[in-house]
Scaffold this active site. Structure first.
Site, short mmCIF file in Angstrom:
data_model
loop_
_atom_site.label_atom_id
_atom_site.label_comp_id
_atom_site.label_asym_id
_atom_site.label_seq_id
_atom_site.Cartn_x
_atom_site.Cartn_y
_atom_site.Cartn_z
CB ALA A 66 -0.90 -0.02 1.24
N GLY A 109 0.80 -4.93 1.17
CA GLY A 109 -0.47 -5.00 0.43
C GLY A 109 -0.31 -5.69 -0.92
CD GLU A 112 -1.92 -7.43 3.48
OE1 GLU A 112 -1.75 -6.26 3.09
OE2 GLU A 112 -2.30 -7.71 4.63
CD GLU A 132 2.26 -5.42 5.75
OE1 GLU A 132 3.08 -6.34 6.00
OE2 GLU A 132 1.38 -5.52 4.88
#
Ligand code: CO8
Length: 258
Positions: A66, A109, A112, A132
């Protein structure tokens, strides 16, 4: 006000292709990338002429996570109320099989989103991870929940707690990747795989995917809700702002543990 597109979307026969194209930030998944990927995937999903979708990035990055700059200022309340990453939940529910064709980084992300896909094809250059924890947060889009189902507790804990990155071959060995192929072959192999699926009967493909999803889910919904709450709560810590600021300033974070 519309800027340049950050994805390329095309159809080849019965296969829909979505290519994330944001090279200057290693395909970091900002709101616009999410919107474009989700719009393309849902449009393909509604089209009975499309039997499979391929999601890919560049040679250097599938997606490096992200967008940290976009996330850094958010509060826990912003995350809970606005669900700025909510579109990805829609992406995870398309009925059409999605193949992630991963070269380069699939981190945070990015990893993911790959795990929201049904088949993960990795170039031998690919790198996976959930880093993260280095930013003072945790995975927030399924990284603690889907990863554990894919690889088991001890492998998932190793990745999530240390943030260490793994090669395509290690990812395949632990069960995070369907197949590893030479980098030069990645897109051709993705095309072959997608075309093979798209040639099957669509209702049976939908049913097969749904059955696989049911097996995978169990209490996934509850896990994802819990994860989203914990992810949001961490945005009210000093260490989240510090971790993300330090990344952008290219220095080690000075965590205060709060
Ligand atoms: N966000 C924003 N920008 C990024 C990101 C990112 N995730 N990753 C890379 N970039 C940018 C860099 O800032 C840099 O920009 P600039 O040139 O302007 O400085 C550019 O991309 C190139 O990156 P690097 O110079 O760092 O390239 P290197 O080859 O040195 O390193 C790495 C490549 C190792 C991939 C490195 O860029 C890196 O560590 N990136 C961050 C990886 C990461 O921590 N990802 C996880 C992010 S958090 C997350 O994904 C949480 C998702 C859950 C959200 C759910 C909410 C509900």
């Amino acid at each position: 006000m519309t800027g340049p597109r950050l994805t390329r979307v095309e159809t080849q026969g019965r296969v829909g292709w979505i290519t994330i194209d944001r090279p200057e930030s290693l395909n970091a998944l900002n709101a616009q990338v999410m919107r474009e990927v989700v719009d393309a995937a849902t449009t393909f999903d509604a089209d009975p002429q499309i039997g499979a979708i391929v999601l890919t990035g560049s040679e250097r990055a599938f997606a490096a996570g992200a967008d940290i700059a976009e996330m850094e200022p958010l509060s826990g309340l912003d995350l809970m109320m606005d669900e700025p990453f909510g579109g990805w939940a829609r992406f995870a529910t398309v009925r059409t099989p999605v193949i992630a064709a991963v070269a380069g980084y699939a981190l945070g992300g990015g990893c993911e989103v790959a795990m929201m896909c049904d088949i993960i094809l990795a170039a031998d250059t690919a790198t996976f991870g959930q880093p993260e924890i280095n930013l003072g947060v945790i995975p927030g889009m399924g990284g603690t929940q889907r990863l554990i189902r894919a690889v088991g507790y001890y492998k998932a804990a190793d990745l999530v707690l240390t943030g260490r990155l793994v090669s395509a071959h290690e990812a395949e060995r632990i069960g995070l990747v369907s197949r590893v192929v030479p980098a030069d072959d990645l897109l051709a192999e993705a095309a072959r795989t997608a075309e093979a699926i798209a040639a099957k009967s669509l209702p049976s493909v939908y049913a097969a995917k749904q059955a696989l999803d049911v097996a995978m889910e169990g209490s996934l919904a509850e896990g994802l809700r819990w994860e989203a709450r914990a992810f949001a709560a961490l945005f009210d810590t000093h260490d989240q702002k510090e971790g993300m600021r330090a990344f952008r300033e290219k220095r080690a974070p000075a965590f205060r543990h709060g």
